[in-house]
Write an enzyme that holds these catalytic residues in place. Structure first.
Site, PDB file in Angstrom:
ATOM      1  N   GLU A  27     -34.348 -22.903 101.858  1.00  0.00           N
ATOM      2  CA  GLU A  27     -34.830 -22.514 100.610  1.00  0.00           C
ATOM      3  C   GLU A  27     -35.006 -20.689 100.881  1.00  0.00           C
ATOM      4  O   GLU A  27     -36.060 -20.177 100.543  1.00  0.00           O
ATOM      5  CB  GLU A  27     -35.924 -22.847 100.268  1.00  0.00           C
ATOM      6  CG  GLU A  27     -35.779 -24.520  99.992  1.00  0.00           C
ATOM      7  CD  GLU A  27     -37.246 -25.159  99.606  1.00  0.00           C
ATOM      8  OE1 GLU A  27     -37.274 -26.010  98.696  1.00  0.00           O
ATOM      9  OE2 GLU A  27     -38.182 -24.991 100.487  1.00  0.00           O
TER      10      GLU A  27
HETATM   11  C1  TNX Z   1     -38.715 -28.476 100.008  1.00  0.00           C
HETATM   12  S1  TNX Z   1     -36.556 -29.498 101.838  1.00  0.00           S
HETATM   13  C2  TNX Z   1     -39.116 -27.742 101.213  1.00  0.00           C
HETATM   14  C3  TNX Z   1     -40.515 -27.811 101.771  1.00  0.00           C
HETATM   15  C4  TNX Z   1     -41.181 -28.385 100.872  1.00  0.00           C
HETATM   16  C5  TNX Z   1     -40.822 -29.625 100.251  1.00  0.00           C
HETATM   17  C6  TNX Z   1     -41.624 -30.339  99.485  1.00  0.00           C
HETATM   18  C7  TNX Z   1     -36.999 -28.409 102.514  1.00  0.00           C
HETATM   19  C8  TNX Z   1     -36.204 -28.165 103.594  1.00  0.00           C
HETATM   20  N1  TNX Z   1     -38.051 -27.438 102.253  1.00  0.00           N
HETATM   21  O1  TNX Z   1     -40.792 -26.486 101.955  1.00  0.00           O
HETATM   22  O2  TNX Z   1     -42.448 -28.790 101.386  1.00  0.00           O
HETATM   23  O3  TNX Z   1     -39.782 -29.305  99.436  1.00  0.00           O
HETATM   24  O4  TNX Z   1     -41.460 -31.642  98.921  1.00  0.00           O
END
Ligand code: TNX
Length: 543
Positions: A349
């Site tokens: 992300e």
């Molecule tokens: C996505 S999935 C994220 C996290 C969050 C999570 C909450 C991923 C690699 N990153 O930063 O905590 O969703 O469900």
């Protein structure tokens, strides 16, 4: 082997060809809607010994009951832990002494009666083991101490649920006669705990380690840094923790591990044959560090600490050398403190980093990991950068329909990486079970127990097949979780579902059978004081 030859008895005997499994499943459904209770009308008669039918999770490759045979622990039972058996004997003794109150001395040699005998054998390898319960003894053999430890977890589940009680209970402590042969499908069967959004103490992490070890989990991924908190002390950069670790989601007080604390966790995990994989997330999810040191920011200004739950707003300053000076110190120190082969560099992300900067970043950080003798692990996005063969890409996107995730996972595989499967709509333990679940999130959907169980890591992502898959991992993000009760409520009963996907042969797995074996875990969790979700999909025993 003493005793009559084993027969494949109705309820659980199965050799795991597809058809046999189905037959066993149907029989199990007819016989044991309430585990341990006498069979109801229409079923076969209950066993005269009234010993509970084994309901083992994860399902072993083969488990055959030996009718009419059982072994009962007594005040005189000894545990023989032969040379090379590692912590398996003492761990078993620790579990059994609390509830039975028996002395259960652990010795390196001993007789053949009234013993639980743990021995290395050249016939088994890796985590594989063989377990035989006869009238006179219990014999567990494996090629490694790790294999013995996995076998001990099966052995525990052959005893009545109250064996999991931390205080003395009445018994009798009888196991059914069985012969088990078992080995794992995948090498990586992980849990991830997010200690950044909310901090969990060493003792809380240890409690979760023990709960997961009971289901043969062997990897512990710790998400040590994120926007809301930096949780591991780094020499030379004290403000990362004193300031960057000083809060949490919602503005709580935060916390961090000293390097001695981290070492305690690593050692505790290692005693349970669990490998710690530390994660330092980047280039996104870095606000806590950026807030701690102004010089890490491109504009030289430190942002405020962050206690919300948005993602994707922060980025390391890709062009500044100090970014890599910091990461060299962080990864170098973590490499020294971590015996396991992997350092997880995050990579998810990174919405505030341009694709070109992202690739530059991965291209600079992956070699730092290599320089310290470790392999790269990261979220699937790292496939968009240059990563060494032998890296691990952790697939987190929702299954199918996620073009980005599929592409980067394939890109990682094309570079010689293996994939660990954590699809959010199946494996994320922080997703709500249903719309009434008081904790968790729902961005990947509602994930009931059957959703967590009914998928195959080898067919989930187009272009990523069994040979590319290293294993599975169940992440637990902690935006909404504060206590150990919260952790347990989200992890149980879904964690055992993911554990079974990682351990048991695909052909041996069927929801209709799993839900019955899972139901039998409920009384164990109750005895152990584990706070779990009583999913309406599972026929929990009522007594
Ligand atoms: C996505 S999935 C994220 C996290 C969050 C999570 C909450 C991923 C690699 N990153 O930063 O905590 O969703 O469900």
């Amino acid at each position: 082997m003493a005793g009559p030859p084993p027969t494949e008895s109705g309820t659980i005997g199965r050799m795991f060809s597809g058809r046999r499994v189905l037959a066993a499943t149907v029989a199990a459904a007819a016989l044991v809607s309430v585990p341990g209770a006498p069979a109801s009308a229409g079923g076969l008669p209950a066993s005269p010994a009234a010993v509970a039918t084994p309901h083992v999770v994860p399902a072993p490759t083969s488990l055959r009951t030996v009718p009419g045979v059982s072994f009962t622990l007594t005040r005189k039972t000894r545990i023989v832990a032969r040379p090379g058996s590692g912590t398996a004997g003492s761990y078993l003794a620790g579990v059994l002494r609390r509830s039975t109150g028996y002395p259960l001395p652990v010795t390196v040699s001993g007789g053949s009666r009234d013993v639980i005998d743990l021995a290395l054998s050249r016939n088994e390898k890796g985590e594989g083991y063989r377990l035989a319960v006869t009238k006179a003894s219990v014999r567990l053999e494996a090629g490694t101490a790790e294999g013995l430890f996995r076998g001990v977890q099966t052995l525990r589940q052959l005893l009545p649920p109250s064996v999991e009680s931390p205080t003395r209970k009445p018994g009798p402590w009888t196991m059914p006669g069985v012969q088990v042969e078992d080995s794992p499908r995948f090498a990586w069967r992980g849990i991830m705990l997010d200690v950044s959004r909310h901090f969990f103490t060493v003792q809380q992490v240890e409690r979760y380690i023990d709960q997961a070890a009971a289901y043969k989990i062997n990897m512990l991924h710790l998400h040590l840094s994120d926007d809301q908190g930096w949780r591991i002390a780094i020499n030379g950069w004290p403000r990362l923790t004193t300031y960057g670790g000083s809060t949490a989601v919602g503005g709580g007080k935060g916390g961090y591990y000293t390097q001695a604390d981290y070492t305690r966790i690593v050692r505790y995990a290692a005693e349970r044959y669990m490998t710690v994989v530390p994660e330092i997330d980047g280039p996104g999810h870095t606000n806590a560090a950026l807030a701690s040191y102004a010089q890490l920011n491109c504009d030289g200004k430190a942002p405020p600490l962050y206690t919300g739950t948005e993602v994707g707003f922060s980025s390391w300053c890709i062009a500044k050398p100090v970014t890599y000076e910091l990461l060299d110190d962080v990864l170098g120190q973590l490499a020294r403190l971590t015996p396991g082969p992997y350092l997880h560099i995050g990579g998810d992300e990174a919405h505030s980093t341009t694709p070109a900067d992202y690739a530059t970043f991965i291209g600079k950080v992956a070699p730092i990991v290599g320089k310290y003798g470790k392999k790269v692990a990261g979220w699937n996005e790292i496939g968009a950068g240059k990563i060494p063969a032998g890296s691990v890409a952790q697939y987190w996107n929702t299954a199918k329909g996620s073009e980005d995730g599929t592409q980067t996972a394939r890109d990682a595989v094309a570079q010689g990486a293996k994939v660990v499967m954590s699809p959010a709509n199946h494996a994320y333990l922080d997703m709500k079970y249903d719309e009434n679940t008081p904790l968790g999130q729902d961005w990947a959907g509602l994930v009931e127990v059957q959703d967590s169980y009914d998928w195959d890591p080898a067919t989930l992502v187009d272009g990523v097949t069994e040979k590319n898959v290293l294993g599975v991992e169940a992440p637990l993000w902690s935006e909404t979780l504060v206590t150990s009760d919260d952790i347990e409520y989200m992890a149980f009963p879904r964690l055992p579902a993911i554990a079974e996907i990682g351990w048991s042969p695909q052909a041996a797995r069927a929801w209709s059978d799993f839900r019955l074996r899972l139901a039998a875990q409920g009384p164990r969790w109750t005895a152990a004081g584990v706070h779990f979700y009583r999913s309406p999909q599972v026929p929990w025993p009522t007594s």
